[in-house]
Design an enzyme around this catalytic site. Structure first.
Site, PDB file in Angstrom:
ATOM      1  N   TRP A 277       0.776  -1.225   0.000  1.00 21.29           N
ATOM      2  CA  TRP A 277       0.000   0.000   0.000  1.00 21.29           C
ATOM      3  C   TRP A 277       0.820   1.295   0.000  1.00 21.29           C
ATOM      4  CZ3 TRP A 277      -4.122   1.393  -2.024  1.00 21.29           C
ATOM      5  CH2 TRP A 277      -4.701   2.619  -1.695  1.00 21.29           C
ATOM      6  N   ASP A 312      -2.542  -5.277  -1.353  1.00 20.33           N
ATOM      7  CA  ASP A 312      -3.570  -4.455  -0.698  1.00 20.33           C
ATOM      8  C   ASP A 312      -4.650  -4.147  -1.735  1.00 20.33           C
ATOM      9  OD1 ASP A 312      -4.646  -1.829   0.765  1.00 20.33           O
ATOM     10  OD2 ASP A 312      -3.368  -2.883   2.204  1.00 20.33           O
ATOM     11  N   ASP A 313      -5.268  -2.997  -1.601  1.00 24.10           N
ATOM     12  CA  ASP A 313      -6.380  -2.592  -2.467  1.00 24.10           C
ATOM     13  C   ASP A 313      -5.934  -2.476  -3.943  1.00 24.10           C
ATOM     14  OD1 ASP A 313      -8.826  -1.675  -3.254  1.00 24.10           O
ATOM     15  OD2 ASP A 313      -8.847   0.089  -1.963  1.00 24.10           O
ATOM     16  N   CYS A 371     -12.038   0.817  -0.306  1.00 21.67           N
ATOM     17  CA  CYS A 371     -11.776   2.248  -0.099  1.00 21.67           C
ATOM     18  C   CYS A 371     -11.327   2.911  -1.395  1.00 21.67           C
ATOM     19  CB  CYS A 371     -10.710   2.444   0.976  1.00 21.67           C
ATOM     20  SG  CYS A 371     -11.216   1.857   2.591  1.00 21.67           S
ATOM     21  N   LYS A 397      -6.726  -9.344   4.303  1.00 19.71           N
ATOM     22  CA  LYS A 397      -6.991  -8.072   4.984  1.00 19.71           C
ATOM     23  C   LYS A 397      -8.400  -7.657   4.591  1.00 19.71           C
ATOM     24  CE  LYS A 397      -5.395  -3.228   4.994  1.00 19.71           C
ATOM     25  NZ  LYS A 397      -4.252  -2.361   4.657  1.00 19.71           N
ATOM     26  N   ASP A 399     -11.107  -4.800   4.872  1.00 18.04           N
ATOM     27  CA  ASP A 399     -11.079  -3.366   5.156  1.00 18.04           C
ATOM     28  C   ASP A 399     -12.489  -2.766   5.052  1.00 18.04           C
ATOM     29  OD1 ASP A 399     -10.337  -0.760   5.494  1.00 18.04           O
ATOM     30  OD2 ASP A 399      -9.015  -0.654   3.757  1.00 18.04           O
ATOM     31  N   ARG A 473      -6.259  -3.488  13.163  1.00 18.91           N
ATOM     32  CA  ARG A 473      -5.764  -2.118  13.260  1.00 18.91           C
ATOM     33  C   ARG A 473      -6.476  -1.448  14.430  1.00 18.91           C
ATOM     34  NH1 ARG A 473      -4.655   0.170   8.243  1.00 18.91           N
ATOM     35  NH2 ARG A 473      -5.541   2.064   9.092  1.00 18.91           N
ATOM     36  N   ASP A 477      -5.322   5.235   9.408  1.00 17.65           N
ATOM     37  CA  ASP A 477      -4.034   5.048   8.740  1.00 17.65           C
ATOM     38  C   ASP A 477      -2.951   5.905   9.383  1.00 17.65           C
ATOM     39  OD1 ASP A 477      -5.768   3.689   7.145  1.00 17.65           O
ATOM     40  OD2 ASP A 477      -5.111   4.614   5.270  1.00 17.65           O
TER      41      ASP A 477
HETATM   42  C1  GAL Z   1      -7.555   2.058   4.061  1.00 19.60           C
HETATM   43  C2  GAL Z   1      -6.661   1.136   4.868  1.00 19.60           C
HETATM   44  C3  GAL Z   1      -5.286   1.167   4.240  1.00 19.60           C
HETATM   45  C4  GAL Z   1      -5.377   0.708   2.802  1.00 19.60           C
HETATM   46  C5  GAL Z   1      -6.405   1.528   2.038  1.00 19.60           C
HETATM   47  C6  GAL Z   1      -6.671   0.946   0.665  1.00 19.60           C
HETATM   48  O1  GAL Z   1      -8.831   2.027   4.596  1.00 19.60           O
HETATM   49  O2  GAL Z   1      -6.633   1.546   6.202  1.00 19.60           O
HETATM   50  O3  GAL Z   1      -4.397   0.362   4.993  1.00 19.60           O
HETATM   51  O4  GAL Z   1      -5.722  -0.648   2.790  1.00 19.60           O
HETATM   52  O5  GAL Z   1      -7.629   1.581   2.715  1.00 19.60           O
HETATM   53  O6  GAL Z   1      -7.645   1.652  -0.036  1.00 19.60           O
END
Ligand code: GAL
Length: 665
Positions: A277, A312-313, A371, A397, A399, A473, A477
């Site tokens: 990320w 990640d995303d 997100c 993960k 989220d 978490r 962030d």
């Molecule tokens: C946030 C998350 C980050 C990352 C991001 C991706 O909500 O806390 O760690 O994953 O989204 O869009």
């Protein structure tokens, strides 16, 4: 007229050496480091006119605790004057202290200032001073509502003007000796798996290759490749297996305990790995992930225990994105998620990672979209859990993101789905999606570590383990306001009682090396000072936090690797007892963190949040020991000797001394 000429004549010869006023608000304020927001000129951090105790000021600088501004006085500044206090617009229970320090010596200290206090007058001589520090502390109670004004702040200058600078530079000193050529086995001494599931574990070992690995007591169903040190097979039946690992090369040999616990609980020590990320955002590709796996091995990170390579995303398709290659149908006709163009074959990717003895992680949201606006799992949870297992992932993960709209009743839920009503989510609303996915992951025929990401809502530390979470978490962030790392850690440490084997508090990723740059790219070197980076890693290790590096693996340098890879520091994080350190505050700027370790020793972090080096003492009474203790400096891997009653060390500014204390008769 005569009089004016006389005055001009009088001023004439003086003019060359006359004092002038240089306003603080006219200097380059980009060097201010502050706990929240950005520095403001002639207004408060809330962007309102500067006002302290009902008194308005036309000019000055609005900042927010904790704030520091360093200045090189360049020989010209003679006095510093200002009116300081908490800004009236803060509108909450803030408390701050203003300090002015010249070459490390206190010139002014406001004492604690609270809302409504009359402004205090600063008027100090700068004679002979080279470097000035303007500091605002949080008065030791956190930074909430700490809106600080340096009103009417000005220098009386005779000659060169002062210049704002970064904190005096520190050298990137590598404290940890290079690994020796003889083998050194690292990694957790206890490891959880679920009976019958695929098992994969690369034995972390430093030292020169080739190396020959062997193991005593390896349960049936597991086999060890003696050249690579990778254990594969199927997890043994329920039970505890006491294994001893060995590694040998031409320089020597090393052995290490490795208890395999086959039960329901995974992550008996905090997960360690990499996540894309903070370096790659929505630019992540299969290639970047493969490269991370390659470098995890080639850099030596895997040799100290890093093993998860986590996406990640932004690996899925999105309905709308600036990159057309990440746009497309979210699912196929069977309802299976469709990875975007940059991830041509997920199974091939996890195979690649597994072939190195490493594990693979993936990300999604319980909401309809992530997100970043990519496909989420909402309504497809069971299908997605199966897909992730089929693709070969070992870590998920999960989220929160757009799930908020379901939980607070803004978006309709499908039939058969509990409805939460309108308004802020209830505890049941917070827990539901995680319980749902937690149960589904347990049904898969793979071990999938479950990482809750919902920023600490509903006191997740109290129930994260109950819904099947292995780490959660505890806050939002960490982002790029990285200089908050001390505060973020101290907040996370408040939840220490809930952290234990199988369920860990997670204060977010390790962001050092090359990080950031946002969606457009352009990662930059970590802005933290070298001493801060040692402190950051030590805090995470003492808190038994997941150690997940989130920087550019292709740009790892020796200093960054030295921070990430000290095996004795990692042993503190991975200790089998799984305790998260207790905090003992010593004064405004120094505190201890104390963590009991399985062998009866203690890890003790001596932390200094202040701007100057400080001597910090660890009294035995504070850390609950007595008699003689042998003290080892973990970062330097060096025995410091035997101590009785107390141990004292010089701790660098915004830094740490991390020690292990072992009782000796
Ligand atoms: C946030 C998350 C980050 C990352 C991001 C991706 O909500 O806390 O760690 O994953 O989204 O869009």
């Amino acid at each position: 007229m005569k009089c004016l000429i006389a005055t001009l004549l009088l001023l004439g010869p003086l003019a060359a050496s006359a004092s002038e006023t240089v306003w603080l608000d006219t200097l380059d304020l980009a060097h201010i480091r502050q706990g929240y927001g950005t520095p403001q000129i002639d207004r408060s951090i809330r962007e309102t006119p500067l006002s302290i105790g009902g008194v308005r000021f036309r000019r000055g600088v609005g900042t927010h605790a904790k704030s520091t501004l360093w200045l090189d006085l360049a020989g010209g500044a003679k006095r510093f004057e200002a009116m300081v206090g908490l800004d009236d617009a803060a509108n909450g229970p803030g408390s701050i202290e203003f300090k002015v320090l010249g070459d490390g010596r206190s010139l002014f200290h406001s004492g604690v200032m609270r809302p409504g206090n009359a402004p205090k007058h600063v008027d100090v001589s700068l004679a002979g001073i080279k470097t000035l520090l303007l500091e605002v502390t949080d008065a030791g109670d956190g930074i909430g509502y700490d809106h600080a004004d340096w009103a009417q702040a000005r220098f009386i200058v005779n000659g060169r003007s002062p210049r704002t600078i970064d904190a005096p530079g520190e050298e990137r000193v590598i404290l940890t000796p290079k690994p020796r050529p003889a083998p050194r086995l690292n990694g957790p001494t206890i490891y959880g798996c679920r009976p019958g599931h695929p098992f994969i574990y690369r034995i972390p070992a430093q030292g020169q290759r080739p190396m020959v690995f062997s193991a005593d007591g390896l349960p049936d169903g597991l086999s060890l490749d003696s050249a690579s040190g990778i254990i594969t097979g199927n997890a043994p039946p329920r039970g505890k297996y006491r294994v001893t690992l060995h590694a040998a090369n031409q320089f020597g040999q090393s052995s290490r305990l490795f208890r395999i616990v086959s039960s329901d609980t995974l992550a008996l020590t905090p997960p360690m790995g990499w996540n894309h990320w903070y370096a790659f955002y929505d630019r992540v590709t299969d290639e970047i992930v493969r490269q991370a796996a390659d470098v995890m091995v080639s850099s030596g990170m895997a040799d100290v225990g890093y093993q998860y390579v986590n996406i990640d995303d932004c690996w899925m398709n999105s309905p709308h994105n600036s990159d057309p290659l990440r746009v497309g149908p979210l699912r196929d006709a069977n309802g299976t998620l469709i990875p975007n163009h940059y991830f041509p074959d997920m199974k091939a990717l996890t195979d690649y990672i597994h072939a190195k003895g490493l594990k693979a992680g993936i990300y999604i949201s319980p909401g309809p979209l992530t997100c970043g606006g990519f496909a989420g799992s909402f309504g497809h949870e069971a299908h997605d859990a199966r897909t992730f297992a089929d693709w070969g992932f070992d870590f998920l993960k999960y989220d929160w993101c757009s799930y908020g709209r379901i939980a607070d009743g803004q978006d309709p839920a499908p039939p058969n789905y509990p409805t939460w009503g309108k308004g802020p989510p209830t505890l049941a609303g917070y827990m539901y999606p995680y319980q749902l996915m937690g149960n589904l992951l347990k049904e898969q025929d793979r071990d999938i570590v479950f990482n809750l990401c919902q920023y600490g809502m509903g006191n997740v530390w109290e129930w994260g383990a109950k819904v099947g979470g292995n780490c959660w978490r505890t806050a939002g962030d960490l982002g790029f306001e990285l200089n908050r790392f001390f505060e973020v850690a101290l907040k996370n440490a408040e939840h220490r009682a809930w952290s234990r084997p199988g369920g860990w508090n997670d204060p977010d990723y390790l962001q050092i090396g090359w990080i950031g740059g946002g969606h457009a790219g352009g990662a930059k070197p970590c802005p933290l000072e070298p001493t801060e980076q040692y402190a950051y890693m030590s805090l995470w290790a003492l808190m038994a936090a997941p150690l997940v590096y989130s920087g550019d693996m292709s740009k790892l340098d020796d200093f960054t690797l030295n921070i990430l890879c000290n095996p004795e520091v990692i042993d503190v994080d991975q200790d089998a007892l799984g305790q998260s350190a207790a905090v003992a505050r010593l004064n405004d700027s120094t505190f201890l963190m104390v963590k009991d370790l399985e062998d009866g020793s203690k890890a003790v972090g001596l932390f200094n949040q202040g701007e100057f080096a400080a001597r910090v003492t660890v009294p035995w009474s504070v850390i609950g020991v007595s008699g003689k203790q042998e003290v080892r400096d973990l970062w330097r891997e060096k025995d410091l000797g035997f101590f009785e009653g107390a141990f004292t060390a010089e701790v660098p500014r915004r830094g740490v001394v991390l020690a292990r204390m072992t009782p000796r008769p």
